[in-house]
Design an enzyme around this catalytic site. Structure first.
Site, PDB file in Angstrom:
ATOM      1  CD  GLU A 142      -9.023  -0.969  -1.232  1.00 14.93           C
ATOM      2  OE1 GLU A 142      -8.558  -2.118  -1.243  1.00 14.93           O
ATOM      3  OE2 GLU A 142      -8.570  -0.064  -0.520  1.00 14.93           O
TER       4      GLU A 142
ATOM      5  CB  SER B  89      -5.010  -2.071  -2.314  1.00 14.23           C
ATOM      6  OG  SER B  89      -4.073  -2.446  -1.346  1.00 14.23           O
TER       7      SER B  89
ATOM      8  NE  ARG C   7     -10.813  -3.090   3.192  1.00 16.18           N
ATOM      9  CZ  ARG C   7     -10.020  -3.954   3.813  1.00 16.18           C
ATOM     10  NH1 ARG C   7      -9.019  -4.484   3.211  1.00 16.18           N
ATOM     11  NH2 ARG C   7     -10.195  -4.253   5.069  1.00 16.18           N
TER      12      ARG C   7
END
Ligand SMILES: Cc1cc2nc3c(=O)[nH]c(=O)nc-3n(C[C@H](O)[C@H](O)[C@H](O)COP(=O)(O)OP(=O)(O)OC[C@H]3O[C@@H](n4cnc5c(N)ncnc54)[C@H](O)[C@@H]3O)c2cc1C
Length: 350
Positions: free
Chosen positions: A342, A242, A165
């Site tokens: 995120e 998320s 990520r």
């Protein structure tokens, strides 16, 4: 042609929050995108690129600068040899349309990334990943308009430092991704299934290869059951996906956690490897359950997945940020772990 508007960003983000930008530019193709971006940079004002708005939390006050929407679309096969194909994808192409195209044309390598919202151009930003696949496995290079030099350059994937990520773009290398080159295998079969839950849904062992379309439909089904595909009829999908990444901690620290805490050892051969933990598990064990909301707030944890924060209708960016802060604090107090958000924050901080 580049259109200008003062549309609120809440209409262009999947969380449906965010005020207007001082200027919102919508260039329709790559030539106009380059021109509008260079022009914005020459004015030396704050700016950011906007794709599908599915990984953004924009402040209610909006953005005192220029937002450049990336809308250029197109998918072309630019090379094919030895059973391998290179697809060139323009940045504004919706990512899921790229996956659908690959599956339809019997190109293997991104089928498990079905259903991820947003644009292809944003995909390298956080090296999108799901169900055992990551963009980094197929990305060859990006066509990049670099703010530091003002030049249009081809960056090989290695220059993007893609990780879990993250990428050099997320860590501060500023510019606009204009297109991606993806390296896919010509096959009716998927890449080996690398994720337990997907293997179970397909009723095959991990490592098996199955028809591309089967993987796509299994992934879409799993994602829908978690509110992780955009669906106007599913209030749990009014999210940014998320909200926290899975934390990575030292093995020594992980040993201090309850034995049933899910963990993945990142380098099984190393004497002391980093360990990835489940943010969803940490959140649940900190006392926050699905559907949780702070009193009077219109923001709530998804009723299907503790990792997604949702706008239940009429939430402000502040409501979402308050909920995120609360979760952050609970997990910090319970486990001593700082969860990392995120999505990208514009005009507010955690
Ligand atoms: C329901 C849901 C499920 C999700 N599931 C997943 C998942 O499984 N895996 C996963 O990895 N992500 C997931 N996400 C997050 C999100 O879809 C991805 O991060 C996606 O790549 C964001 O694309 P976007 O076009 O919407 O980016 P935006 O939200 O528009 O922008 C995100 C960031 O990228 C920058 N950016 C956008 N376009 C460009 C460009 N062309 N050049 C340079 N910078 C650019 C923006 O400035 C911003 O900083 C999910 C989101 C939602 C809402």
């Amino acid at each position: 042609m580049t259109e200008k508007s003062s549309q609120p960003l809440s209409e262009l983000t999947t969380l449906h929050v965010g005020g207007a930008a001082r200027e919102l530019l919508s260039p329709g193709n790559t030539v106009d995108l380059v021109e509008a971006t260079l022009d914005t940079w020459s004015r030396r004002e704050p700016w950011f690129a906007l794709g599908g708005g599915s990984n953004l939390l924009v402040a209610d006050e909006g953005f005192d600068g220029t937002v450049i929407r990336v809308l250029s679309r197109g998918i072309d096969q630019v090379d094919a040899a030895g059973g391998q194909t290179i697809l060139r994808v323009l940045a504004g192409e919706p990512w899921d349309a790229v996956v659908a195209h690959a599956v339809e044309h019997r190109l293997s390598g991104i089928e498990a990334l079905s259903g991820i919202p947003g644009s292809a151009g944003a995909a390298p930003m956080q090296n999108i990943g799901a169900y055992g696949q990551e963009l980094s496995e197929v990305l060859v290079s990006v066509d990049f308009l670099d703010e530091a030099s003002g030049e249009r350059v081809t960056l090989p994937a290695s220059a993007l430092e893609l990780g879990y990520r993250t990428s050099s773009l997320k860590r501060g290398r500023r510019g606009v991704v204009l297109s991606l080159d993806l390296h896919l295998s010509e096959s009716e079969l998927s890449a080996p299934i690398a994720y337990d839950q997907l293997a179970a849904a397909l009723d095959v062992p991990v490592g098996e290869r199955v028809p591309l379309a089967d993987v796509r439909s299994a992934v879409l089904g799993l994602r829908a059951s978690k509110g992780m595909v955009l669906d106007p009829d599913d209030p749990d999908s009014v999210s940014a996906g998320s909200f926290f990444t899975n934390p990575i901690v030292a093995e020594n620290f992980a040993r201090s956690l309850p034995r049933d805490a899910p963990r993945w050892i990142l380098d099984p051969d190393a004497p002391e490897s980093d360990v990835k933990l489940s943010a969803a598990w940490l959140i649940e064990r900190s006392g926050i359950s699905r559907g949780f909301a702070l009193p009077g707030s219109r923001a709530a944890v998804s009723s299907k997945h503790t990792l997604a924060l949702t706008n239940r209708g009429g939430a402000t960016a502040n409501d979402i940020a308050e909920l995120a802060r609360y979760i952050h604090l609970q997990v910090m107090n319970r486990f001593g772990i700082l969860l990392q958000p995120e999505p990208q924050f514009v005009g507010l901080t955690l």
